[in-house]
Design an enzyme around this catalytic site. Structure first.
Site, PDB file in Angstrom:
ATOM      1  N   HIS A 165       0.835  -1.216   0.000  1.00  0.00           N
ATOM      2  CA  HIS A 165       0.000   0.000   0.000  1.00  0.00           C
ATOM      3  C   HIS A 165       0.868   1.263   0.000  1.00  0.00           C
ATOM      4  CE1 HIS A 165      -3.365  -2.672   1.294  1.00  0.00           C
ATOM      5  NE2 HIS A 165      -2.395  -3.251   1.989  1.00  0.00           N
ATOM      6  N   SER A 286      15.833  20.877 -16.542  1.00  0.00           N
ATOM      7  CA  SER A 286      14.710  21.789 -16.744  1.00  0.00           C
ATOM      8  C   SER A 286      15.217  23.020 -17.461  1.00  0.00           C
ATOM      9  CB  SER A 286      14.111  22.174 -15.396  1.00  0.00           C
ATOM     10  OG  SER A 286      13.414  23.400 -15.503  1.00  0.00           O
ATOM     11  N   LYS A 292      17.228  21.066 -11.450  1.00  0.00           N
ATOM     12  CA  LYS A 292      16.444  19.860 -11.736  1.00  0.00           C
ATOM     13  C   LYS A 292      17.224  18.796 -12.502  1.00  0.00           C
ATOM     14  CE  LYS A 292      12.644  19.084 -11.089  1.00  0.00           C
ATOM     15  NZ  LYS A 292      11.436  19.519 -11.796  1.00  0.00           N
ATOM     16  N   GLU A 299       9.930   8.125 -17.098  1.00  0.00           N
ATOM     17  CA  GLU A 299       8.602   8.703 -17.340  1.00  0.00           C
ATOM     18  C   GLU A 299       8.113   8.385 -18.752  1.00  0.00           C
ATOM     19  OE1 GLU A 299       8.171  12.899 -15.481  1.00  0.00           O
ATOM     20  OE2 GLU A 299      10.308  12.496 -15.668  1.00  0.00           O
TER      21      GLU A 299
END
Ligand code: ARG
Length: 476
Positions: A165, A286, A292, A299
């Protein structure tokens, strides 16, 4: 009899007028089925040989046809100007080869199509494509599995919090986590072999739907092409795309497994987890925020998995409601499958590279695994060994945890009088008797997370990986 034909279309004889230009472009498939050319040539070669024993071709005609087919295969690869010229006006890859054959051989080029149909040709080509595509994806999976093995070996004995979970549950070994993902990909290898086996039947000799009237030797053609059997029913053979569905299902499974792996790594790379250090080679920055480093490789893998599922659903939808026999709708089977195959091949290669170059953060993983809360189940098990029924032990440890929460200390730091106040069954030293190492070592069943079990699992995966052999029987 005349050798004259008014055009080089495959079916012009019974038509008075030219097709509408937009419809003509709409119905052509060469733009994507040219990818089947190597398989088309292989099937054509087998067919040419099979036409001799049944008296359609002389030995010399077979020879000329084979030489011309080889030349076409070569030229298509090497001479793009010639390819474009011949392709102009060709409806599909089958028409393309016939046009090129006639260009090469004159009227002899028109003989090869004796007793056969594009309906069986496209099925044969596509089956060969799927068999070879499955072997290619299997090699990609094997490379990924090797990357898992390497990481599992070099990070042996690093504990991490196992989660259910998405909540910290029990300590496990990082290698155990890695092997969990690897296990899913081994199932994909088995499924790939199943999909290849489902494609491994030669439809040639099925004609357009009814079979072949020249007593063509179907088994000889199948053998020549590397198929291990022939299809059983001519009507089914020209409309069956179950092998394509099987393959797409396997690709969907692989993409789904990759997507779940990607999700773990995206999470693990976040500042909240900091379990992994993203490799520069597989990350992007970024345009705005200088600090970043983004897990774009993972992704995109996660994102692209949707397309693969889409391809499976697209073919299922195309097939649903088709009447028996070949229908032109079936031409829609190829583009989505080609694209799904290419995507999964890329996704596997990127995942293999990204996984292989990822550095784990052992201190951070160990620290997260060392939260005493993760040892609560060990405490209950300890009390069970002392003779307490498990439900009672669970309850007792629950009370200890609640008391610790109240006192705002780790439960392992509760003083003995606090423990005694909960139950006389809790002795001095109780809270000190648990450690991550012992919790791990206790899980020594096969398939468990004890270091000895994980070492055995690594060895077992290595053995299984060495035993799997890619099926590359079919030509070319
Ligand atoms: N291009 C067609 C396909 O991909 C080949 C078969 C065409 N058959 C036909 N009867 N028009 O399915």
């Amino acid at each position: 009899m005349t050798n004259e034909r008014k055009d080089d279309r495959l079916w012009g004889g019974r038509f008075d007028r030219e097709p509408n230009a937009q419809f003509d472009a709409f119905q052509r498939s060469l733009a994507f089925d040219h990818r089947l050319l190597p398989y088309e040539i292989a099937v054509d070669r087998a067919w040419a040989k099979a036409l001799e024993p049944v008296g359609i071709f002389t030995a010399s005609e077979v020879k000329q046809t084979l030489a011309a087919l080889d030349k076409i295969a070569e030229r298509a690869k090497a001479d793009s100007a010639w390819f474009e010229k011949t392709a102009a006006g060709a409806e599909d890859v089958h028409h393309f080869v016939e046009k090129a054959l006639v260009e090469e051989l004159g009227p002899l080029g028109w003989k090869l199509h004796t007793g056969r149909s594009r309906n069986e040709l496209v099925a044969a080509d596509f089956r060969l494509f799927v068999i070879n595509a499955a072997a290619e994806i299997q090699r990609g999976l094997e490379a990924l599995l090797n990357a898992f093995l390497q990481q599992a070996k070099s990070n042996l004995n690093v504990p991490m919090p196992g989660m259910t979970h998405l909540q910290h549950a029990q300590p496990i070994l990082l290698s155990h986590f890695l092997l969990a993902h690897a296990e899913a990909f081994t199932r994909d290898v088995t499924r790939l072999q199943h999909a290849a086996a489902s494609a491994d039947a030669c439809p040639m000799g099925s004609g357009a739907l009814a079979g072949n009237s020249f007593a063509i030797d179907r088994h000889a053609i199948a053998r020549e092409l590397g198929f291990s059997r022939i299809t059983a029913n001519s009507l089914d053979a020209v409309s069956d795309r179950d092998f394509a569905l099987d393959y797409l299902f396997v690709l969907t499974g692989i993409a789904t497994h990759l997507s779940r792996l990607a999700e773990d790594f995206v999470l693990f790379a976040s500042q909240e987890f900091s379990y992994v250090i993203l490799p520069d080679e597989y990350s992007t920055g970024s345009s705005l925020m200088p600090q970043k480093k983004n897990p774009d490789a993972w992704e995109l893998i996660r994102g692209k998995s949707g397309r693969i599922t889409g391809a499976l659903v697209a073919l299922l939808t195309t097939l649903k409601g088709l009447p028996t026999g070949y229908q032109r709708d079936l031409q829609e089977d190829k583009e989505a499958l080609f694209a799904a195959h290419d995507q999964v091949a890329d996704m596997l290669a990127v995942a293999t590279g990204a996984l292989g170059s990822t550095k784990f953060n052992p201190d951070r993983l160990r620290a997260a695994a060392s939260n005493p809360a993760l040892l609560a189940t060990e405490a209950a098990d300890y009390l069970v060994r002392k003779g307490l029924p498990f439900r009672q032990a669970h309850d007792l440890v629950g009370k200890v945890l609640r008391e610790a929460e109240k006192q705002n200390v780790a439960w392992t730091a509760l003083p003995i009088d606090a423990l005694k106040a909960i139950s006389s069954a809790l002795e001095a030293g109780f809270a000190k008797s648990f450690s991550v190492e012992e919790a791990l070592a206790a899980k020594k069943v096969p398939g468990g997370t004890a270091p000895e079990s994980v070492r055995a699992a690594i060895a077992d995966l290595e053995t299984r990986l060495n035993k799997k052999v890619s099926k590359t029987g079919a030509k070319p």
